[in-house]
Write a protein that holds these residues in place. Structure first.
Motif, mmCIF file in Angstrom:
data_model
loop_
_atom_site.group_PDB
_atom_site.id
_atom_site.type_symbol
_atom_site.label_atom_id
_atom_site.label_comp_id
_atom_site.label_asym_id
_atom_site.label_seq_id
_atom_site.Cartn_x
_atom_site.Cartn_y
_atom_site.Cartn_z
ATOM 1 N N SER A 46 8.177 13.852 24.190
ATOM 2 C CA SER A 46 9.582 14.169 24.479
ATOM 3 C C SER A 46 10.484 13.410 23.510
ATOM 4 O O SER A 46 10.073 12.395 22.947
ATOM 5 C CB SER A 46 9.926 13.767 25.909
ATOM 6 O OG SER A 46 9.097 14.455 26.812
ATOM 7 N N VAL A 47 11.704 13.904 23.362
ATOM 8 C CA VAL A 47 12.642 13.262 22.440
ATOM 9 C C VAL A 47 13.946 12.979 23.179
ATOM 10 O O VAL A 47 14.478 13.862 23.853
ATOM 11 C CB VAL A 47 12.941 14.158 21.216
ATOM 12 C CG1 VAL A 47 13.792 13.413 20.201
ATOM 13 C CG2 VAL A 47 11.651 14.633 20.566
ATOM 14 N N ASN A 90 6.445 9.914 22.477
ATOM 15 C CA ASN A 90 7.832 10.073 22.922
ATOM 16 C C ASN A 90 8.729 9.325 21.949
ATOM 17 O O ASN A 90 8.365 8.251 21.472
ATOM 18 C CB ASN A 90 8.020 9.490 24.321
ATOM 19 C CG ASN A 90 7.339 10.339 25.384
ATOM 20 O OD1 ASN A 90 7.119 11.525 25.194
ATOM 21 N ND2 ASN A 90 7.003 9.726 26.510
ATOM 22 N N PRO A 149 11.940 20.650 29.683
ATOM 23 C CA PRO A 149 13.362 20.732 30.018
ATOM 24 C C PRO A 149 14.260 20.340 28.843
ATOM 25 O O PRO A 149 13.903 19.469 28.054
ATOM 26 C CB PRO A 149 13.511 19.733 31.169
ATOM 27 C CG PRO A 149 12.155 19.638 31.762
ATOM 28 C CD PRO A 149 11.198 19.794 30.626
ATOM 29 N N TYR A 194 4.817 28.446 32.017
ATOM 30 C CA TYR A 194 5.465 27.204 32.436
ATOM 31 C C TYR A 194 6.973 27.322 32.225
ATOM 32 O O TYR A 194 7.502 26.866 31.201
ATOM 33 C CB TYR A 194 4.924 26.018 31.636
ATOM 34 C CG TYR A 194 3.448 25.798 31.822
ATOM 35 C CD1 TYR A 194 2.940 25.438 33.061
ATOM 36 C CD2 TYR A 194 2.563 25.955 30.769
ATOM 37 C CE1 TYR A 194 1.588 25.243 33.243
ATOM 38 C CE2 TYR A 194 1.207 25.754 30.934
ATOM 39 C CZ TYR A 194 0.716 25.402 32.178
ATOM 40 O OH TYR A 194 -0.618 25.210 32.351
ATOM 41 N N PRO A 195 7.697 27.926 33.169
ATOM 42 C CA PRO A 195 9.150 28.033 33.003
ATOM 43 C C PRO A 195 9.803 26.657 33.051
ATOM 44 O O PRO A 195 9.212 25.706 33.571
ATOM 45 C CB PRO A 195 9.579 28.892 34.191
ATOM 46 C CG PRO A 195 8.475 28.804 35.167
ATOM 47 C CD PRO A 195 7.229 28.516 34.419
ATOM 48 N N THR A 196 11.025 26.581 32.519
ATOM 49 C CA THR A 196 11.691 25.284 32.435
ATOM 50 C C THR A 196 13.190 25.432 32.695
ATOM 51 O O THR A 196 13.659 26.520 33.052
ATOM 52 C CB THR A 196 11.401 24.637 31.062
ATOM 53 O OG1 THR A 196 11.777 23.276 31.106
ATOM 54 C CG2 THR A 196 12.151 25.334 29.935
ATOM 55 N N SER A 197 13.928 24.348 32.504
ATOM 56 C CA SER A 197 15.382 24.356 32.725
ATOM 57 C C SER A 197 16.099 23.913 31.457
ATOM 58 O O SER A 197 15.621 23.026 30.756
ATOM 59 C CB SER A 197 15.764 23.386 33.857
ATOM 60 O OG SER A 197 15.125 23.717 35.046
ATOM 61 N N ILE A 212 2.203 8.348 26.769
ATOM 62 C CA ILE A 212 2.804 7.131 27.319
ATOM 63 C C ILE A 212 3.323 6.217 26.213
ATOM 64 O O ILE A 212 3.998 5.251 26.476
ATOM 65 C CB ILE A 212 1.826 6.369 28.237
ATOM 66 C CG1 ILE A 212 0.535 6.074 27.496
ATOM 67 C CG2 ILE A 212 1.574 7.134 29.508
ATOM 68 C CD1 ILE A 212 -0.385 5.155 28.263
ATOM 69 N N SER A 214 1.552 21.429 27.729
ATOM 70 C CA SER A 214 2.957 21.177 28.052
ATOM 71 C C SER A 214 3.135 20.585 29.444
ATOM 72 O O SER A 214 3.985 19.748 29.666
ATOM 73 C CB SER A 214 3.764 22.464 27.939
ATOM 74 O OG SER A 214 3.337 23.379 28.916
ATOM 75 N N HIS A 215 2.288 21.011 30.379
ATOM 76 C CA HIS A 215 2.474 20.513 31.740
ATOM 77 C C HIS A 215 1.970 19.090 31.904
ATOM 78 O O HIS A 215 2.155 18.475 32.937
ATOM 79 C CB HIS A 215 1.773 21.442 32.733
ATOM 80 C CG HIS A 215 0.284 21.342 32.706
ATOM 81 N ND1 HIS A 215 -0.443 21.812 31.664
ATOM 82 C CD2 HIS A 215 -0.579 20.819 33.607
ATOM 83 C CE1 HIS A 215 -1.734 21.597 31.912
ATOM 84 N NE2 HIS A 215 -1.842 20.988 33.075
ATOM 85 N N GLY A 224 12.936 30.631 33.038
ATOM 86 C CA GLY A 224 13.332 29.679 34.071
ATOM 87 C C GLY A 224 14.823 29.652 34.286
ATOM 88 O O GLY A 224 15.442 30.682 34.561
ATOM 89 N N SER A 242 10.086 17.227 26.753
ATOM 90 C CA SER A 242 11.488 17.513 27.042
ATOM 91 C C SER A 242 12.390 17.025 25.918
ATOM 92 O O SER A 242 11.989 16.199 25.094
ATOM 93 C CB SER A 242 11.887 16.862 28.361
ATOM 94 O OG SER A 242 11.442 15.539 28.390
ATOM 95 N N ILE A 251 4.362 14.433 30.681
ATOM 96 C CA ILE A 251 4.751 13.174 31.313
ATOM 97 C C ILE A 251 3.529 12.308 31.553
ATOM 98 O O ILE A 251 3.541 11.102 31.377
ATOM 99 C CB ILE A 251 5.483 13.439 32.643
ATOM 100 C CG1 ILE A 251 6.908 13.866 32.347
ATOM 101 C CG2 ILE A 251 5.497 12.200 33.509
ATOM 102 C CD1 ILE A 251 7.760 13.995 33.565
ATOM 103 N N GLU A 252 2.429 12.966 31.922
ATOM 104 C CA GLU A 252 1.248 12.197 32.287
ATOM 105 C C GLU A 252 0.503 11.612 31.093
ATOM 106 O O GLU A 252 -0.024 10.523 31.146
ATOM 107 C CB GLU A 252 0.309 13.078 33.109
ATOM 108 C CG GLU A 252 0.746 13.159 34.552
ATOM 109 C CD GLU A 252 0.801 14.576 35.053
ATOM 110 O OE1 GLU A 252 0.201 14.842 36.072
ATOM 111 O OE2 GLU A 252 1.431 15.420 34.408
#
Lengths: 421, 363
Positions: free
Chosen positions: B266-267, B248, B302, B322-325, B228, B220-221, B341, B284, B224-225
Motif C-alpha cells: 500500500s502507499v 508498504n 481501497p 475483489y470489489p473495493t471503495s 508488513i 490483493s486480498h 464496488g 490501498s 494487509i496480512e
C-alpha cells in the motif's frame, strides 16, 4: 528574616505563575478543540470504506468475572456483518471465579468454529497481562479489543478495520456511549463527560492530525506495529495509554472514528467511579513518567504532535496542579500582607477560574449540541460535583504514587464493577 | 437580633437569586426528560441500500395489511395516497398531475413502463419490471426490481436502487445513494455522490486492461496480512518509472509514482500523490490531500483521498472478484473508467465528457 520572607514570597509567586500558565495552556487547548469541532474541517477519511477485501481479524474480549455481561457481547459479535470466515472471536477468561467460563464454553458449543476461547487460570493479573497471552496466540494482522460490557453494532467491526487499509495506522479507537446513562445522577454526569471527551476532544485531535488516544476498547491495533514495539506493557495500569505513546514514538498513527459507536456501561456507584478514575490517573501518570522525555526528544515526530502528546500525557496532573494553585492563592490572599504584591497574579488566577475552569464545561456543552441532546446539557452545573470528586480522587492517586516506590510498577489492578443484570 | 436579621435576609435573597440560574438544571435532574442513552444504531451497517431495504419493508408491510396489487388508487394504512399500474394501458399521470408536472402519490408499477419527460415524482416509487424514465424527470427515491434507465438530465434527490442495472443518460444529477446489484453505467457529463454496484462504468468503459496477472489479483486480498515491511520516507518521494516494489510506502510529503510501476503493498502520502499512467497497485492508496491517478492504471485496494481524487481514462478500481471503495471529498472520473464496488464523493463527484487532467504539486 525580611530577606528570607522575600525569597519565600518570590518562590510562591513563581510557583503560582507556573501553575496559572500551565492551566491556561490547557484551558486554551480546550477552547481550541471545541472551536475546531464547531467550525473546523471534520476528518472522517476511512468511514466511507464500505466495500473491500476485508482482512482476517481477531476480536479479543478480556473477561475477569464478567458473567453478567459476557453473553451479550458474544451474541452481538456473532451478529455482525463481518465476513464469517474472516472473524475470529477470542474471549479471554482471565482467572474468573464466577460463571464466565461456563458461559463462554456454552457459546463455543452452540457456535462451533466461531470462537477461539482462552481460559487463563493463573499468572499475572490485569488486562495487560491477559492481552499479552492472547496476542501471542493471534494469527491475524489486526486485533480488535472490546471490554466485556460493550455491545457492538452490526457494522462496527468493518468500521474499525477500515482504517488499517492505511499503512500508517497502528491503532484505531471508536466512540464509547454509556448505555446506562439514565440509571442515576452519576451515570448522567458520566454520560456528559464521555460525550465531551469523545465527541469533542478525540475528534478534534483527529481533525488536527494530532494524537487521539487509543482507549483500549472499541478499537484495535495492527499486530506488526504492536510486536515491533515489544507487545503490551503488563506493568502498566493503563496498557492502552502506554501503547498509544509507544505507537506514536514508533511513527505509527492512532486514528479516531467518531461514527464507530459502541455502548458501554459506566459506573453507577461513586466508589466504583473513584476507583476507576484513580486507576486511570495512576496509569496515565506512569505513561507520563515513561514517555514524556522520549516524546519531547523525538525529532522525527512533527512539533504539533509532540506538543499535543506531552499535553495529553500531563492531563491527569492538572487536578493536583489546580489544587496547588488554589492553596497558593489563598496563602497570598491571607498570609501575605500587602496583597498588591500578588495582585496581578491573583487577578490572573481569578480570570482563569472564571474562564479556564469553564473550558471543560464549554467542551461538554458543545458535545451536547453536536449530539443534538441539548436538554441533558442542562445538567452541566451539577458537573461541578463530579469535577470536585475527580479533582480530589486524581490528586490522592497522584499523591499515593509519589509516596509509593515511585513509578516502578507493583500496582494493584482493580476490576471495574458491573451493574447490568 | 435585629443586627443579624439584615445580613441573614441579604444572604438568603442573594442565595435565592443565584439559585434561580440552577432552576432549569434542577427541573431536568428531577424530570429526566433527556436521560435515555444516546442513540447508537445497532442495526445500521452503513449499507448504501438502507433506504431501498426500508422502502421494500414498508411496501411488504402495507401489502400484508390489504393494500392491493391490482390497478387503481387508494391509501396506505398511514394515509399515504398510492396508485397501482399493472398494464401499459393504465395512465402514469392523472390530468392534474400532467398539468402540474408533479406526482405526489406513491406509484407502484407492475408492468414495463416508459415515464413521460419533465415530471417530478415527489414520493418514492416502486417498479417491478423494467422502467424507462423520461428526460429531465426528478425522483425522490426509486426501487426497481429489474432495469432502470434514466433519460437525459434526470435528477435523483435521495436514493435509487435497481436489482439489475441502472443506465443513466448524460447530464444526470445523482444526489444521495445510487446502487445496483449488477451494473451502473453513467454517461458523461454527469454528477454523482455515493454509488455502489458490482461494476460502475463511467461513460463508454474502456476495453479490459492487459496489465494484471491472476497472481496479483489473488494476492490483493492478502495485502494487509502479508506486507508488513514499512518504508518510511521523510519528505517527498518519487518512485521511478517501471519500478517494482513489494512493500508498504509511507511518506510524510508528496508521492509520485512513475509510469508502469507495480507495487504489491500500500502507499500513503501525507501530502499530494500523483500516480502516472499504467501503474498497478495491489494494496490501498491513501492521500492526506489530493490524489491524481493517470490513465490505464489498475488499483486493487481501497482508494482514499482526503481532498480531491482524479481518475484518468480507462483506469480500473478494484476487480470483479475483489470489489473495493474509492472515497474523497471531490471526485472527477474520466470517461472509460470502471470501478468495482463503491465510489463515494462526500461533496461532489463528476464525470466529464472531455478529458480532465490536474497538475499537482508533487515532486
Amino acid at each position: 528574616v525580611q530577606e528570607a520572607r522575600s525569597v519565600i514570597i518570590d518562590a510562591l509567586n513563581i510557583s503560582l505563575c507556573t501553575v496559572i500558565f500551565i492551566i491556561c495552556v490547557y484551558a486554551a487547548r480546550h477552547y481550541w478543540f471545541t472551536f475546531n469541532r464547531l467550525f473546523g474541517l471534520q476528518r472522517h477519511p476511512y468511514v466511507d470504506i464500505d466495500t473491500a477485501n476485508w482482512p482476517r481479524v481477531t476480536v479479543v474480549i478480556p473477561a475477569h468475572n464478567e458473567q453478567a455481561v459476557i453473553g451479550h457481547i458474544l451474541e452481538a459479535l456473532l451478529q455482525t456483518n463481518y465476513p464469517e470466515g474472516k472473524l475470529v472471536i477470542m474471549p479471554v477468561n482471565d482467572r474468573s471465579t464466577d460463571g464466565t467460563r461456563a458461559i463462554i464454553d456454552d457459546f463455543v458449543r452452540r457456535y462451533p468454529g466461531r470462537l477461539r476461547p482462552i481460559h487463563r487460570d493463573s499468572g499475572k493479573p490485569g488486562k495487560g497481562a491477559a492481552l499479552n497471552v492472547a496476542t501471542a496466540l493471534i494469527d491475524t494482522q489486526i486485533m480488535l479489543i472490546f471490554d466485556a460490557d460493550y455491545i457492538p453494532g452490526r457494522g462496527l467491526i468493518r468500521q474499525l478495520v477500515a482504517p488499517f487499509f492505511d499503512p500508517e495506522v497502528g491503532a484505531v479507537m471508536g466512540r464509547v456511549v454509556p448505555q446506562n446513562a439514565g440509571a442515576n445522577g452519576l451515570t448522567r454526569l458520566l454520560d456528559l463527560e464521555r460525550a465531551g471527551g469523545y465527541q469533542v476532544d478525540q475528534q478534534a485531535r483527529m481533525n488536527l492530525d494530532l494524537v487521539p488516544l487509543y482507549g483500549g476498547t472499541v478499537g484495535g491495533l495492527r499486530l506488526s506495529a504492536l510486536r515491533s514495539l515489544g507487545g503490551w506493557n503488563p506493568d502498566s495500569l493503563t496498557e492502552d495509554t502506554d501503547a498509544t505513546f509507544r505507537l506514536v514514538l514508533g511513527q505509527w498513527k492512532v486514528v479516531y472514528q467518531n461514527r464507530s459507536e459502541c455502548y458501554e456501561e459506566v459506573p453507577e456507584k461513586w466508589h466504583t467511579r473513584v476507583r476507576q478514575i484513580m486507576r486511570w490517573a495512576k496509569g496515565h501518570n506512569q505513561s507520563l513518567f515513561n514517555y514524556v522525555i522520549p516524546i519531547i526528544r523525538a525529532k522525527h515526530i512533527p512539533f504539533s504532535r509532540r506538543v499535543d502528546a506531552v499535553l495529553l500525557l500531563g492531563v491527569f496532573l492538572i487536578g493536583p496542579l489546580l489544587l496547588v494553585g488554589w492553596v497558593l492563592s489563598l496563602i497570598f490572599f491571607y498570609a501575605v500582607p500587602g496583597v498588591s504584591q500578588g495582585l496581578v497574579i491573583l487577578l490572573a488566577f481569578t480570570a482563569y477560574t472564571g474562564l479556564g475552569n469553564l473550558a471543560v464545561f464549554f467542551q461538554i456543552a458543545c458535545a451536547g449540541y453536536l449530539d443534538r441532546s441539548q436538554k441533558r446539557v442542562l445538567l452541566l452545573p451539577f458537573g461541578l460535583l463530579s469535577f470536585v470528586v475527580n479533582l480530589v480522587s486524581i490528586s490522592i492517586a497522584t499523591l499515593q504514587q509519589i509516596m509509593s516506590p515511585i513509578f516502578r510498577g507493583g500496582y494493584v489492578w482493580h476490576k471495574t464493577e458491573r451493574f447490568r443484570t | 437580633m435585629n443586627n443579624l436579621g439584615g445580613p441573614l435576609l441579604l444572604f438568603a435573597i442573594t442565595g435565592l437569586w443565584f439559585s434561580l440560574a440552577l432552576v432549569p438544571s434542577i427541573i431536568e435532574w428531577s424530570r429526566r426528560t433527556d436521560a435515555t442513552p444516546l442513540r447508537v444504531e445497532q442495526e445500521n451497517e452503513g449499507d448504501i441500500r438502507h433506504f431501498a431495504y426500508r422502502f421494500r419493508e414498508y411496501l411488504e408491510h402495507q401489502f400484508d395489511r390489504g393494500v392491493r396489487r391490482s390497478s387503481g388508487v387508494g391509501r396506505t394504512t398511514d394515509r399515504t395516497p398510492f396508485r397501482v399500474m399493472t398494464t401499459k394501458l393504465d395512465p402514469v399521470l392523472t390530468p392534474s398531475e400532467k398539468k402540474r408536472c408533479l406526482v405526489r402519490t406513491l406509484l407502484l408499477i407492475y408492468c414495463q413502463t416508459e415515464l413521460p419527460p419533465d415530471i417530478t415524482f415527489a414520493h418514492d416509487m416502486y417498479a417491478a419490471e423494467n422502467i424507462s424514465c423520461g428526460d429531465r424527470d426528478i425522483f425522490r427515491g426509486l426501487l426497481g426490481d429489474k432495469n432502470v434507465t434514466l433519460g437525459e438530465g434526470c435528477v435523483v434527490s435521495r436514493w435509487m436502487h435497481a436489482r439489475r442495472s441502472i443506465l443513466a443518460g448524460p447530464n444526470c444529477t445523482l444526489y444521495g445513494r445510487l446502487s445496483s446489484d449488477r451494473i451502473i453505467r453513467l454517461s458523461a457529463p454527469s454528477v454523482f455522490q455515493r454509488m455502489n454496484a458490482a461494476a460502475i462504468v463511467f461513460d463508454e468503459g474502456g476495453p479490459p486492461l492487459n496489465i494484471k496477472t491472476d497472481q496479483e489479483l489473488d494476492r490483493s486480498h492478502e495485502t494487509i496480512e502479508n506486507v508488513i515491511d514499512r518504508w518510511l520516507i521523510k519528505g517527498d518521494i518519487e518512485i521511478p518509472t517501471g519500478a517494482t516494489l513489494n512493500s508498504n510506502v509511507v511518506a510524510s510529503g508528496d508521492v509520485r509514482i512513475g509510469e508502469g510501476s507495480r507495487i504489491t503493498g500500500s502507499v500513503k502520502s501525507n501530502g499530494n500523490m500523483f500516480i502516472s499512467d499504467s501503474v498497478v497497485i495491489v494494496g490501498s492508496i491513501v492521500s492526506a490531500s489530493d490524489l491524481t491517478i493517470g490513465k490505464n492504471c489498475h488499483l486493487m485496494g481501497p482508494v482514499i483521498a482526503e481532498r480531491k481524487l482524479l481518475v484518468g481514462e480507462r483506469s480500473r478500481l478494484g476487480t470483479s472478484k475483489y470489489p473495493t471503495s474509492a472515497t474523497a471529498r471531490r471526485i472527477v472520473i474520466n470517461s472509460g473508467c470502471v470501478a468495482f464496488g463503491t465510489v463515494w464523493a462526500k461533496e461532489r463527484g463528476e464525470i466529464h465528457s472531455e478529458i480532465v487532467r490536474y497538475e499537482t504539486q508533487a515532486a
